[in-house]
Structure formats: structure tokens, C-alpha cells
Write a protein that holds these residues in place. Sequence first.
Motif, mmCIF file in Angstrom:
data_model
loop_
_atom_site.group_PDB
_atom_site.id
_atom_site.type_symbol
_atom_site.label_atom_id
_atom_site.label_comp_id
_atom_site.label_asym_id
_atom_site.label_seq_id
_atom_site.Cartn_x
_atom_site.Cartn_y
_atom_site.Cartn_z
ATOM 1 N N VAL A 109 0.785 -1.092 -0.004
ATOM 2 C CA VAL A 109 -0.037 0.026 -0.053
ATOM 3 C C VAL A 109 0.822 0.988 -0.138
ATOM 4 O O VAL A 109 0.345 2.086 -0.571
ATOM 5 C CB VAL A 109 -0.992 0.048 1.173
ATOM 6 C CG1 VAL A 109 -1.637 1.428 1.270
ATOM 7 C CG2 VAL A 109 -1.879 -0.928 1.124
ATOM 8 N N TYR A 110 1.900 1.313 0.611
ATOM 9 C CA TYR A 110 2.793 2.429 0.743
ATOM 10 C C TYR A 110 3.577 2.729 -0.431
ATOM 11 O O TYR A 110 3.399 3.684 -1.126
ATOM 12 C CB TYR A 110 3.985 2.134 1.914
ATOM 13 C CG TYR A 110 5.169 3.107 1.778
ATOM 14 C CD1 TYR A 110 4.951 4.348 2.568
ATOM 15 C CD2 TYR A 110 6.362 2.910 1.162
ATOM 16 C CE1 TYR A 110 5.982 5.414 2.595
ATOM 17 C CE2 TYR A 110 7.159 3.857 1.156
ATOM 18 C CZ TYR A 110 7.164 4.949 1.836
ATOM 19 O OH TYR A 110 7.977 6.011 1.685
ATOM 20 N N THR A 112 2.361 1.683 -3.508
ATOM 21 C CA THR A 112 1.552 2.035 -4.444
ATOM 22 C C THR A 112 1.112 3.387 -4.524
ATOM 23 O O THR A 112 1.196 4.185 -5.345
ATOM 24 C CB THR A 112 0.214 1.171 -4.360
ATOM 25 O OG1 THR A 112 0.552 -0.097 -4.867
ATOM 26 C CG2 THR A 112 -0.821 1.598 -5.156
ATOM 27 N N CYS A 113 0.775 3.794 -3.124
ATOM 28 C CA CYS A 113 0.360 5.509 -2.811
ATOM 29 C C CYS A 113 1.616 6.336 -3.308
ATOM 30 O O CYS A 113 1.357 7.184 -3.796
ATOM 31 C CB CYS A 113 0.049 5.377 -1.430
ATOM 32 S SG CYS A 113 -1.464 4.675 -0.948
ATOM 33 N N GLY A 117 0.473 6.647 -6.704
ATOM 34 C CA GLY A 117 -0.321 7.749 -6.670
ATOM 35 C C GLY A 117 -0.130 9.031 -6.533
ATOM 36 O O GLY A 117 -0.633 9.791 -6.367
ATOM 37 N N MET A 119 1.656 10.285 -3.892
ATOM 38 C CA MET A 119 1.395 10.732 -2.657
ATOM 39 C C MET A 119 2.639 11.041 -1.854
ATOM 40 O O MET A 119 3.812 10.341 -2.393
ATOM 41 C CB MET A 119 0.666 9.906 -1.871
ATOM 42 C CG MET A 119 -1.000 9.938 -2.192
ATOM 43 S SD MET A 119 -1.868 8.523 -1.330
ATOM 44 C CE MET A 119 -2.001 9.248 0.213
ATOM 45 N N SER A 124 1.804 8.533 2.469
ATOM 46 C CA SER A 124 1.813 7.249 2.056
ATOM 47 C C SER A 124 1.891 6.112 3.016
ATOM 48 O O SER A 124 1.245 4.964 3.390
ATOM 49 C CB SER A 124 2.987 6.612 1.037
ATOM 50 O OG SER A 124 2.723 7.534 -0.330
ATOM 51 N N ALA A 127 -1.608 6.082 4.980
ATOM 52 C CA ALA A 127 -2.466 5.308 4.447
ATOM 53 C C ALA A 127 -2.062 3.589 4.654
ATOM 54 O O ALA A 127 -3.083 2.892 4.888
ATOM 55 C CB ALA A 127 -2.190 5.488 2.821
ATOM 56 N N TRP A 128 -0.895 3.368 4.630
ATOM 57 C CA TRP A 128 -0.617 1.917 4.912
ATOM 58 C C TRP A 128 -0.803 1.645 6.505
ATOM 59 O O TRP A 128 -1.598 0.718 6.400
ATOM 60 C CB TRP A 128 1.021 1.866 4.489
ATOM 61 C CG TRP A 128 1.706 0.648 5.071
ATOM 62 C CD1 TRP A 128 1.492 -0.698 4.894
ATOM 63 C CD2 TRP A 128 2.988 0.673 5.644
ATOM 64 N NE1 TRP A 128 2.312 -1.253 5.635
ATOM 65 C CE2 TRP A 128 3.366 -0.633 6.042
ATOM 66 C CE3 TRP A 128 3.942 1.813 5.836
ATOM 67 C CZ2 TRP A 128 4.539 -0.965 6.532
ATOM 68 C CZ3 TRP A 128 5.203 1.151 6.420
ATOM 69 C CH2 TRP A 128 5.441 -0.143 7.032
ATOM 70 N N GLY A 379 -9.300 5.348 -5.141
ATOM 71 C CA GLY A 379 -8.794 5.190 -6.461
ATOM 72 C C GLY A 379 -9.835 5.594 -7.263
ATOM 73 O O GLY A 379 -9.567 6.384 -8.185
ATOM 74 N N VAL A 395 -5.648 14.066 -0.676
ATOM 75 C CA VAL A 395 -5.903 12.734 -1.172
ATOM 76 C C VAL A 395 -6.357 12.845 -2.739
ATOM 77 O O VAL A 395 -6.409 11.793 -3.251
ATOM 78 C CB VAL A 395 -7.166 12.173 -0.254
ATOM 79 C CG1 VAL A 395 -8.006 11.097 -0.866
ATOM 80 C CG2 VAL A 395 -6.919 12.199 1.253
ATOM 81 N N LEU A 398 -4.409 10.737 -5.395
ATOM 82 C CA LEU A 398 -4.185 9.513 -5.520
ATOM 83 C C LEU A 398 -4.789 9.138 -6.609
ATOM 84 O O LEU A 398 -4.475 8.151 -7.356
ATOM 85 C CB LEU A 398 -4.927 8.907 -4.334
ATOM 86 C CG LEU A 398 -5.104 7.409 -4.224
ATOM 87 C CD1 LEU A 398 -3.708 6.925 -4.065
ATOM 88 C CD2 LEU A 398 -5.848 6.779 -3.136
#
Length: 552
Positions: A109-110, A112-113, A117, A119, A124, A127-128, A379, A395, A398
Motif C-alpha cells: 500500500v505504501y 502503491t501510494c 498515486g 502521494m 503514503s 495510508a499504509w 482510487g 487525497v 491519489l
Amino acid sequence: MPCVKIGPAQLNINMPPQIPTTSYGSGRIGNFFKRMFVEMGRLCFLLLTGAATAWLLYQSFPKNSHALLAWLALAPFVWGVSKTRRFWGAFFYGWLTFFAFHAGALYWVYYTCLHGGGMTPALSTAAWLGLAGILSLQFAFWGGCCHFLVKLRGFFPLTAAISWVVLEWLHQVLAYYGLGFPWLMLGYTQWNMPELIQLASYVGVYGVGFMIVWVGACVGWAFAEPGVKKGIGQMILAALLFLGVYMFGKYTLPQTGQNEPQTLLSLKAALMQPNIDQYKKWTEEYEEEIMQTLHTMANNASNEKVRLVVWPESVLPGVLTREPYQSEVKQWAQNTQAHQLVGSTIVQGEDQYVGAYLVPPGETAALQSYKKVKLVPFGEYIPFEKWIRKWFSQVQVLNELGAFREGEHLQPLLDMDGVKIGSTVCYESIFPQLWRTQNEQGAQLFVNITNDAWFFDTAAPYQHLAANVLRAVETGRPVLRAANTGFSAYIDPFGRIVHQTGLFERTMQVESVPLAVKTEPNVYTQWGDLFAWICAVLFFTVLISTIVFIYE
């Protein structure tokens, strides 16, 4: 007069006991340090057992995929939770254990963001770890429930498994009708062990998780419960349960090429994996390069005499119903004389949908479409957008296109010359409700299209593929999966991956998919989550009764 020495015995007097030489204050200090050492030992024990469960679960899930470890993963936690003294202690113990697990399993998740994304590292990380913390609340409640259920002694392992199913199911329902992320259901750990997942055709992925928890809880309770004989009994029960699941799967699972369901026809299909770089995908300067790549791959498919060509999610750099994309895809259909199932944005008035079109060969044939029902939070849409954009304006980076609408929950199946196709897009693969609904409508096979380029080379593509395996078993239908950067795969109705591509390779995979003569739905499709409902009734009855008994 002579002095006579008279003692207590002569006077028959009971003397008070001697006061120890150690002072009262030093005794209190000694007791304090004794209690402190005991509590430190308890804390270390809980940390060790929690860490062991977190590590075993992390190793069980994809990408590590050591499936058999999952059957022992919860044993340390069960042993530990039996030593907690209060509800809130068990609650926090469950949260901390599964926070460690989720932080490891969802590290992507980190990544990807941050890289997908756009971010900042701080957002990030938030979010993770925020997602890991929120998902762990489910297991904090499970730990709290176990604090009461241990009072049932020998029945505790069974009730622990029942409570696990209920909480997993409630999370799934909440995610389907509202907001949630049931990405790491325990049954997914067995995706590469076909013999151990055949229960899913009767009770869904919940039944697989139920048996894993029951076995692990038996092993853990064998150490926690006093008495060697009782401990050995729990170990024997755990072994018998595992052996029963394995033998059931072994008996149910046909040998490859033997005892397969009688088929009327075989559908020849091509799974296209163009491996288009995520950064090029929506950049205008690369549009010609992307279309040339797709055109070349479509020409290669024309030599294979296939009836269906499956392209990934959002494979085109634009909307299919607009030019030049519509003419191009129709040309592919004409050249291959095959239906093209193409992932594309669907635009109707001012509304945009994520979805797919089925483009048949022939100038007069009408397009069919599927609109994605379950969108990706943050997303493809932003939950509670008004408040989030007000308080967390960043946000929106993203996904600038995150303003899609959901499709109707009940849509007509795609019809390819009489072959009924169930369609799902991207992470709809984690929602068994969608697949079961389409199976009830008469789907003969399922297609899942996705673009996992966002995940890069992390555990996420492996975890995403695992969900498709369980959906195949639950529905009893073959699954064709086309992913932009992989994994593309053909999965048979028993959850066996017949063929699978690698990650980040440009390839075309041609498959011959048998379609069953009998299209009657299996037990899970007919009865749905009845097993979870039964578990819910039993769980709340037992839990409430136990709590009342304890406090009375």
C-alpha cells in the motif's frame, strides 16, 4: 530470696509470634518486584506468541504462500489469549498481533501510494499503517471474544473458529454494501493447495477459514489447557480435522484429464497481457505506441483461430465507443473472427463507469457492456468525499479520475453466441456475492480483467490472483483472468491454475476451456452464506450466554 526464673510455659501464657527481622517496608518492596517480574514475564510471553502468529500468517499468505503454516498460525495467539486477564487486555493483544501481520502483508500500500498515486511519503505511510490499524480492529474484537469463550474450556477451539467466521463474514457484508477491504481472508492462504479448498464449493471461503482456525485453536489450546491427556486429545483432534479436510478434497478433486465433468464444447480463448507501463498509459505522447502494441498482439491472435479474446482492464488509452478506438477494436474482431472483451471506461451522459465491452465480429452486431459494481475506495471514488477533500485536500492526487459511478448490482450476463459469461473487473474478485449472483443467472465461465501495474513488483498481484482461485471453487466455473502486467491465468472449476503468465512480460496465452453440459449451480451458489448465518446464530447465542454466566 533467691530469684526464680519463670518462663511462659510455667505461666501458661500464649506469647505472640515473633516479628520477623525484615521490616514491613522492605517486604512490600520485595512483593512489588516479584509482581513486576511476573507481569514482565507475562508481557514477554504475549509479545512472543503474538509475534509468532503474525509471522506465521505473513508467511502463509501470498507472495510467500507457505500454505501449511496457516494451519498452525493461530496456535500461539490462542495460547497467549488464554493468559490474558481482562477483556481489554485480550482486545489490545488481538489488535497488536494482527496490526503487525497487516503491516507486513500490506506493505505494498505504501509503495502503491508513493509511486503509483503520487502521494508524499508521509501520506503514503499514513495510508499504509492506517489501513493496517483499521483492519486489525476486526481481530481485536476476536481477541476480546476469545477472552470470554475460553471459559468453555474444551469447546473453546470450536467456538473460536465460529466467531472468526462471523467476524470475517460481517466485514465482507460491510464491504459489499458499504465500505471495507476484505482482501486477506484466511481461506486465501490455501490458494495453491487444491485438495484443501474443495470445501469452498459447499460453504465458501468462510468454511476453509473455519477449519484452519479450528485446527490452530486446538493446537494452541493443547498447550493452554491443564492436563497432559486433554492436551494430547486436542492434538489428535487437530490432526483428524486436517486429515479430514485433505481426504475430502482428495476424493472430490478429479485427476487431470480423468473423471472431468462431461463437456458439450470447448471454448478457445486468448488472454492478452500487453504489459503497458503505468506511466505511459494515460500520456498522450505514448498513445500511438500503445495502439501499435495492441494492434500487433491482435494480429497474432488472428492466427490462433480463437472465439474469444480477453483484454485487460482499461487497456485502451481512451473510451472504446469513441474514435479511433471503436473502429480499431472492430477491426480486431473482424481479423480474428472472435469476440473481443475489452476493458474500457463507459460514458453515459455525464456519468462514467469502469467496465468492459464485448465486441462481436460483424458490422451490424451490437456491443454489450458490463459496468463495475464495486469500485476501489480512494482510487475510483472517494468515500465521504466532501469531508475528506475539506480536511485532507491532498487525497485527490491519489487518482484525479476517481469520480466513477457504480454499476447496477444485477446486470445481464455477456452473451457470446449462447455462451453466458460472468464478468468482474479488478478487485471485484474479492467479493463472492457478485460471483454467486452471476452464477445464479447461468454463467458458464467467468472472466476477470484487471490492471495490476499499480502494484508494481510487490505481493499484491499474488494476493489478487489468490482470490480468483477461491471464486472458481465457490462457483464451480472456469475463470479466465487477463491482467495488463500479470498475472494472467486460466483456472479450472476446482481452483487449479492450469496455466499462468509471469509478471511484467508481454505475452498472449491461448487456452481451450471446457464448458460443462450441466449448468446447475453448486451447493454454495444455491445456499449462499447459510454456513456463515448458522455460525452467527451459534456465536451470539454462546457469547451472550457465556458473558451472562460469568457476571452472574
